[in-house]
Every structure is written in structure tokens, then in C-alpha cells.
Design a protein around this motif. Sequence first.
Motif, PDB file in Angstrom:
ATOM      1  N   PRO A 282      -0.661  -1.234   2.286  1.00 59.21           N
ATOM      2  CA  PRO A 282       0.269  -0.740   3.315  1.00 59.21           C
ATOM      3  C   PRO A 282       1.697  -0.620   2.782  1.00 59.21           C
ATOM      4  CG  PRO A 282      -1.213  -2.371   4.246  1.00 59.21           C
ATOM      5  CD  PRO A 282      -1.484  -2.358   2.781  1.00 59.21           C
TER       6      PRO A 282
ATOM      7  N   ARG B  80       2.733  -1.044   9.359  1.00 55.67           N
ATOM      8  CA  ARG B  80       1.328  -1.155   8.953  1.00 55.67           C
ATOM      9  C   ARG B  80       0.947  -2.614   8.678  1.00 55.67           C
ATOM     10  NH1 ARG B  80      -1.468   3.605   7.161  1.00 55.67           N
ATOM     11  NH2 ARG B  80      -0.211   5.473   7.500  1.00 55.67           N
TER      12      ARG B  80
ATOM     13  N   THR C  97       0.415  -4.210  12.007  1.00 54.25           N
ATOM     14  CA  THR C  97      -0.890  -3.847  12.572  1.00 54.25           C
ATOM     15  C   THR C  97      -2.008  -4.622  11.888  1.00 54.25           C
ATOM     16  OG1 THR C  97      -0.097  -1.621  13.107  1.00 54.25           O
ATOM     17  CG2 THR C  97      -2.480  -1.942  13.025  1.00 54.25           C
ATOM     18  N   LEU C  98      -1.920  -4.731  10.566  1.00 53.13           N
ATOM     19  CA  LEU C  98      -2.910  -5.522   9.826  1.00 53.13           C
ATOM     20  C   LEU C  98      -2.947  -6.953  10.351  1.00 53.13           C
ATOM     21  CD1 LEU C  98      -4.866  -6.078   7.464  1.00 53.13           C
ATOM     22  CD2 LEU C  98      -2.858  -6.445   6.016  1.00 53.13           C
TER      23      LEU C  98
ATOM     24  N   VAL D 161      -4.415   1.103   9.174  1.00 48.82           N
ATOM     25  CA  VAL D 161      -3.493   0.444   8.249  1.00 48.82           C
ATOM     26  C   VAL D 161      -3.561   1.053   6.856  1.00 48.82           C
ATOM     27  CG1 VAL D 161      -2.972  -1.755   7.100  1.00 48.82           C
ATOM     28  CG2 VAL D 161      -3.606  -1.727   9.525  1.00 48.82           C
TER      29      VAL D 161
END
Length: 266
Positions: free
Chosen positions: A135, A140, A143-144, A219
Motif C-alpha cells: 500500500p 490504504r 483500510t488494511l 488495499v
Amino acid sequence: MTTMRLGWQRTRYEVRSFFRERDAVIFIFAYPVIMLAIFATVFGQGGATVGDDIPFAQYFLPGMIATGILLSSFQSMALDIAAERDRGGLKRLRGTPLPPASYFLGKVGQVLVTSLVQLALLLAVAALLFDVSLPDSPERWFTLAWVFLLGTATGTICGVGFSSLPRSAKSASAVVTPVVLVLQFISGVFFSFFQLPSWMQEVSSIFPLKWMAQGMRSVFLPDGAAALEPAGSWELGLVALVLVVWLVIGLVIGVRTFRWQRRGDS
């Protein structure tokens, strides 16, 4: 000692116990890495790509992360608790001053530790051996983090609830493993999800693994890859909703069905 402190002590015990089980450690940690290597090598021959020039290793990494979470949380909890119950360990533990909440906190803590180690191993192998891009933005990585944490919590709670289904430790593997395998095949872990039959996509959308894999794809894949999803977008709001719903379902089932002793024990 407080419930939280006892939970921390229990987590340390559970982690040590987990790493003493070498067969389980090797399987849970090596399985996603080996599968990623196989799929990236076989399907990526000659520079073949998925969709819009996405390398196969890049496409399959999210699914392997998701299935790793499933193995470390759902499968591990369902098998371990069933075995502890069958050996009488839960019955003896219930007779100690340890609060039940601390026992379950220990299980959740163990799953978080092992899942983090597995995630780090997968990312390292993907980046170093298969040149997978990690990422590139805080969004990102965020989100991960939330998909990982929510997926791990959901898998753990559902595994605790499912652990009451097997009648013994011997039958636990026969009950749990087929469920995990079927979910992997229909949830876009071993195949490109957009290439699966529509009925299979609809069935998989009922279960959390499909949404964990989809969240992870958002991601690691470029924004344009969202067009390959059935809805044409990553649907991160729906990812969170489905995982939370399954978390609640697993919690309700676990509260209603969890047993500290084997069937027939008084």
C-alpha cells in the motif's frame, strides 16, 4: 487481579501454547505463503496478468491474507476449543477463579498475535520474492488495519461459537475443515472472483470470507480494478456491515451454545 490483566496473562499463556504446537504453527503460517507461491508461479508464467495488467501475485495476495485470517481465527478457535473441551480442560478451568471473560480475552489476544505474525510474513514474501507493491497511502494502510482487525474479531467469535458443534476432538477436524475449504473455493481465494459463476458469487456473499478478501483487494489492487467486482466498486461500507453482522451472530450463538464440558458430562 482485574479481568483485563488476567486476560493479558491468559494471552501470554495461549501464545506460548500455540507456538509449542509445531504442526499447527507450520500449517497456519506456511499454508497461505505456499499457496501464494504456487498460484503466482503457475498462473503468472510468461508475464500473464489478471484484468487490467494486474500481476497474479498482486491479485492473489489479498485472498491469501483473508484466508490466513480465517485459518488463524475461525479454524484455530473451533478446533482448539473443541479439543480443550474433549480433554476436560475447560471443565477444570471453569472450576478455577479465572473469569470466563479473561479466558476469551486470552483466545482473542492469541489470535491477534498469530494473525499479525502471519500477515507480516505474507507481506514480506510477496514484496521480496514476487515484487508485489505494498500500500502506498495512509488511507490504504488504514483500510488494511480495520479489515484485518474486524475480520480477525469476526473469525474468532464465529470460531468460538462453532466450537460447540463437533461432538469430540476427533470429529472437530472433519466438521471444521470442509467448511473452511468450501469457503475458500467460493470466495475468490483460489480463483479470480469475477470469473466465478454468478450463483457462486451470490452464495459466497452471505459469508464473511468473501468480504474480507474484497476489502483486502481494495488495499492492494489499483483503483481501476474495482470495475472487476460484481458491483463495480469495493463496497467498503458493506464489507464493514457484513463483518459486524457476523460478529454479532457469532457472539449470540456463542453465548447460547458454548459448553464448558463434553456432552453427557455432569
